[in-house]
Motif scaffolding. Structure first.
Motif, PDB file in Angstrom:
ATOM      1  N   VAL A  27       7.194  12.399   5.144  1.00 21.09           N
ATOM      2  CA  VAL A  27       6.205  13.276   5.772  1.00 21.09           C
ATOM      3  C   VAL A  27       6.727  14.707   5.786  1.00 21.09           C
ATOM      4  CG1 VAL A  27       5.003  13.780   7.936  1.00 21.09           C
ATOM      5  CG2 VAL A  27       5.313  11.410   7.187  1.00 21.09           C
ATOM      6  N   TYR A  28       5.861  15.659   5.415  1.00 23.36           N
ATOM      7  CA  TYR A  28       6.200  17.080   5.459  1.00 23.36           C
ATOM      8  C   TYR A  28       5.473  17.710   6.628  1.00 23.36           C
ATOM      9  CZ  TYR A  28       6.202  22.055   4.443  1.00 23.36           C
ATOM     10  OH  TYR A  28       6.343  23.409   4.538  1.00 23.36           O
ATOM     11  N   THR A  29       6.223  18.227   7.569  1.00 19.68           N
ATOM     12  CA  THR A  29       5.639  18.979   8.678  1.00 19.68           C
ATOM     13  C   THR A  29       6.595  20.103   9.033  1.00 19.68           C
ATOM     14  OG1 THR A  29       6.614  17.399  10.217  1.00 19.68           O
ATOM     15  CG2 THR A  29       4.283  17.130   9.735  1.00 19.68           C
ATOM     16  N   PRO A  30       6.214  21.333   8.769  1.00 21.92           N
ATOM     17  CA  PRO A  30       7.118  22.447   9.025  1.00 21.92           C
ATOM     18  C   PRO A  30       7.459  22.637  10.499  1.00 21.92           C
ATOM     19  CG  PRO A  30       4.959  23.219   8.322  1.00 21.92           C
ATOM     20  CD  PRO A  30       4.951  21.734   8.209  1.00 21.92           C
ATOM     21  N   GLY A  31       6.632  22.159  11.415  1.00 22.62           N
ATOM     22  CA  GLY A  31       6.884  22.422  12.826  1.00 22.62           C
ATOM     23  C   GLY A  31       7.184  21.212  13.679  1.00 22.62           C
ATOM     24  N   GLY A  32       7.429  20.030  13.096  1.00 25.57           N
ATOM     25  CA  GLY A  32       7.758  18.880  13.936  1.00 25.57           C
ATOM     26  C   GLY A  32       7.009  17.633  13.555  1.00 25.57           C
ATOM     27  N   GLN A  33       6.163  17.141  14.472  1.00 21.67           N
ATOM     28  CA  GLN A  33       5.500  15.862  14.271  1.00 21.67           C
ATOM     29  C   GLN A  33       4.070  16.039  13.791  1.00 21.67           C
ATOM     30  OE1 GLN A  33       6.033  14.319  18.204  1.00 21.67           O
ATOM     31  NE2 GLN A  33       7.905  13.257  17.639  1.00 21.67           N
ATOM     32  N   PHE A  34       3.579  15.004  13.107  1.00 23.76           N
ATOM     33  CA  PHE A  34       2.234  15.064  12.568  1.00 23.76           C
ATOM     34  C   PHE A  34       1.644  13.674  12.500  1.00 23.76           C
ATOM     35  CE2 PHE A  34      -0.651  14.672   8.974  1.00 23.76           C
ATOM     36  CZ  PHE A  34      -1.569  15.647   9.261  1.00 23.76           C
ATOM     37  N   GLY A  35       0.377  13.582  12.651  1.00 24.93           N
ATOM     38  CA  GLY A  35      -0.300  12.311  12.451  1.00 24.93           C
ATOM     39  C   GLY A  35      -1.802  12.496  12.450  1.00 24.93           C
ATOM     40  N   SER A  36      -2.469  11.795  11.583  1.00 31.98           N
ATOM     41  CA  SER A  36      -3.916  11.821  11.520  1.00 31.98           C
ATOM     42  C   SER A  36      -4.368  10.459  11.055  1.00 31.98           C
ATOM     43  CB  SER A  36      -4.398  12.892  10.542  1.00 31.98           C
ATOM     44  OG  SER A  36      -5.791  12.826  10.400  1.00 31.98           O
ATOM     45  N   ALA A  37      -5.190   9.794  11.846  1.00 28.48           N
ATOM     46  CA  ALA A  37      -5.559   8.436  11.482  1.00 28.48           C
ATOM     47  C   ALA A  37      -6.948   8.081  11.970  1.00 28.48           C
ATOM     48  CB  ALA A  37      -4.553   7.455  12.054  1.00 28.48           C
ATOM     49  N   ILE A  38      -7.579   7.197  11.239  1.00 28.42           N
ATOM     50  CA  ILE A  38      -8.790   6.516  11.665  1.00 28.42           C
ATOM     51  C   ILE A  38      -8.359   5.069  11.804  1.00 28.42           C
ATOM     52  CG2 ILE A  38     -11.127   5.843  11.059  1.00 28.42           C
ATOM     53  CD1 ILE A  38     -11.187   8.351   9.256  1.00 28.42           C
ATOM     54  N   PHE A  39      -8.530   4.484  12.984  1.00 30.30           N
ATOM     55  CA  PHE A  39      -7.977   3.152  13.165  1.00 30.30           C
ATOM     56  C   PHE A  39      -8.807   2.313  14.121  1.00 30.30           C
ATOM     57  CE2 PHE A  39      -6.027   6.080  16.100  1.00 30.30           C
ATOM     58  CZ  PHE A  39      -6.170   5.448  17.304  1.00 30.30           C
ATOM     59  N   PHE A  40      -8.560   1.026  14.061  1.00 30.43           N
ATOM     60  CA  PHE A  40      -9.153   0.051  14.965  1.00 30.43           C
ATOM     61  C   PHE A  40      -8.010  -0.788  15.511  1.00 30.43           C
ATOM     62  CE2 PHE A  40     -12.227   1.068  11.732  1.00 30.43           C
ATOM     63  CZ  PHE A  40     -13.331   1.421  12.492  1.00 30.43           C
ATOM     64  N   THR A  41      -8.042  -1.081  16.809  1.00 34.11           N
ATOM     65  CA  THR A  41      -6.961  -1.838  17.422  1.00 34.11           C
ATOM     66  C   THR A  41      -7.498  -2.681  18.567  1.00 34.11           C
ATOM     67  OG1 THR A  41      -4.861  -1.674  18.591  1.00 34.11           O
ATOM     68  CG2 THR A  41      -6.387   0.131  18.907  1.00 34.11           C
ATOM     69  N   ASP A  42      -6.777  -3.728  18.896  1.00 28.31           N
ATOM     70  CA  ASP A  42      -7.139  -4.537  20.058  1.00 28.31           C
ATOM     71  C   ASP A  42      -6.174  -4.295  21.219  1.00 28.31           C
ATOM     72  OD1 ASP A  42      -4.927  -5.822  19.031  1.00 28.31           O
ATOM     73  OD2 ASP A  42      -5.849  -7.791  18.915  1.00 28.31           O
ATOM     74  N   LEU A  43      -5.568  -3.094  21.272  1.00 25.84           N
ATOM     75  CA  LEU A  43      -4.619  -2.759  22.336  1.00 25.84           C
ATOM     76  C   LEU A  43      -5.299  -2.468  23.670  1.00 25.84           C
ATOM     77  CD1 LEU A  43      -2.164  -0.423  20.419  1.00 25.84           C
ATOM     78  CD2 LEU A  43      -1.609  -2.615  21.460  1.00 25.84           C
ATOM     79  N   GLY A  44      -6.569  -2.123  23.649  1.00 26.54           N
ATOM     80  CA  GLY A  44      -7.265  -1.804  24.886  1.00 26.54           C
ATOM     81  C   GLY A  44      -7.074  -0.367  25.325  1.00 26.54           C
ATOM     82  N   THR A  45      -6.397   0.447  24.519  1.00 30.78           N
ATOM     83  CA  THR A  45      -6.191   1.853  24.827  1.00 30.78           C
ATOM     84  C   THR A  45      -6.179   2.638  23.519  1.00 30.78           C
ATOM     85  OG1 THR A  45      -4.773   3.452  25.966  1.00 30.78           O
ATOM     86  CG2 THR A  45      -3.664   1.707  24.755  1.00 30.78           C
ATOM     87  N   GLN A  46      -6.495   3.915  23.598  1.00 29.79           N
ATOM     88  CA  GLN A  46      -6.462   4.747  22.399  1.00 29.79           C
ATOM     89  C   GLN A  46      -5.015   5.052  22.047  1.00 29.79           C
ATOM     90  OE1 GLN A  46      -8.699   8.348  22.744  1.00 29.79           O
ATOM     91  NE2 GLN A  46      -8.541   8.808  20.586  1.00 29.79           N
ATOM     92  N   ILE A  47      -4.678   4.942  20.766  1.00 25.94           N
ATOM     93  CA  ILE A  47      -3.329   5.259  20.321  1.00 25.94           C
ATOM     94  C   ILE A  47      -3.373   6.248  19.170  1.00 25.94           C
ATOM     95  CG2 ILE A  47      -2.285   3.071  21.034  1.00 25.94           C
ATOM     96  CD1 ILE A  47      -2.341   2.299  18.028  1.00 25.94           C
ATOM     97  N   TYR A  48      -2.240   6.874  18.934  1.00 28.53           N
ATOM     98  CA  TYR A  48      -2.081   7.804  17.825  1.00 28.53           C
ATOM     99  C   TYR A  48      -0.915   7.342  16.964  1.00 28.53           C
ATOM    100  CZ  TYR A  48      -4.970  10.747  20.750  1.00 28.53           C
ATOM    101  OH  TYR A  48      -5.995  11.228  21.522  1.00 28.53           O
ATOM    102  N   LEU A  49      -0.993   7.614  15.690  1.00 27.37           N
ATOM    103  CA  LEU A  49       0.100   7.335  14.773  1.00 27.37           C
ATOM    104  C   LEU A  49       0.819   8.651  14.552  1.00 27.37           C
ATOM    105  CD1 LEU A  49      -1.866   5.212  12.164  1.00 27.37           C
ATOM    106  CD2 LEU A  49      -0.794   4.462  14.279  1.00 27.37           C
ATOM    107  N   VAL A  50       2.123   8.694  14.826  1.00 28.89           N
ATOM    108  CA  VAL A  50       2.881   9.937  14.756  1.00 28.89           C
ATOM    109  C   VAL A  50       4.110   9.731  13.889  1.00 28.89           C
ATOM    110  CG1 VAL A  50       4.126  11.681  16.086  1.00 28.89           C
ATOM    111  CG2 VAL A  50       2.083  10.616  17.047  1.00 28.89           C
ATOM    112  N   SER A  51       4.333  10.667  12.973  1.00 29.36           N
ATOM    113  CA  SER A  51       5.522  10.654  12.112  1.00 29.36           C
ATOM    114  C   SER A  51       6.331  11.912  12.346  1.00 29.36           C
ATOM    115  CB  SER A  51       5.119  10.610  10.637  1.00 29.36           C
ATOM    116  OG  SER A  51       4.483   9.402  10.328  1.00 29.36           O
ATOM    117  N   ASN A  52       7.652  11.787  12.256  1.00 28.70           N
ATOM    118  CA  ASN A  52       8.529  12.943  12.318  1.00 28.70           C
ATOM    119  C   ASN A  52       8.698  13.523  10.930  1.00 28.70           C
ATOM    120  OD1 ASN A  52       9.197  13.002  15.105  1.00 28.70           O
ATOM    121  ND2 ASN A  52      10.500  11.228  14.787  1.00 28.70           N
ATOM    122  N   ALA A  53       8.974  14.801  10.853  1.00 27.53           N
ATOM    123  CA  ALA A  53       9.207  15.459   9.573  1.00 27.53           C
ATOM    124  C   ALA A  53      10.322  14.745   8.819  1.00 27.53           C
ATOM    125  CB  ALA A  53       9.575  16.923   9.790  1.00 27.53           C
ATOM    126  N   GLY A  54      10.100  14.487   7.548  1.00 31.44           N
ATOM    127  CA  GLY A  54      11.083  13.847   6.694  1.00 31.44           C
ATOM    128  C   GLY A  54      11.122  12.338   6.790  1.00 31.44           C
TER     129      GLY A  54
END
Length: 87
Positions: A27-54
């Protein structure tokens, strides 16, 4: 880069951070963390997918900023399309 996946976590009580690896490029992110996703889950809460640079992995975060553990993800399924930039 856009990846699509369907992950079902095994039953576990492990308290380590839940992460999925195997992204085809770091993952390339000049300022830190990044994530963008369209997803479906049965966790019962909204989640985000986050990657660290590199990284070629991503973590699951709640909307409140809490990293999900393997125990939180135990037996849960996430289906997502994840888009990120590479260098």
């Amino acid at each position: 880069v856009t990846v699509e996946f369907d992950v079902t976590y095994p039953s576990t009580a492990n308290g380590s951070n839940a992460q999925v690896g195997g992204l085809p490029f770091a993952v390339y992110t000049p300022g830190g963390q990044f994530g963008s996703a369209i997803f479906f889950t049965d966790l019962g809460t909204q989640i985000y997918l986050v990657s660290n640079a590199g990284a070629t992995t991503f973590l699951f975060w709640t909307q409140g900023g809490t990293i999900q553990t393997n125990a939180n993800m135990s037996t849960k399924t996430v289906r997502a399309v994840y888009t990120y930039f590479t260098d």
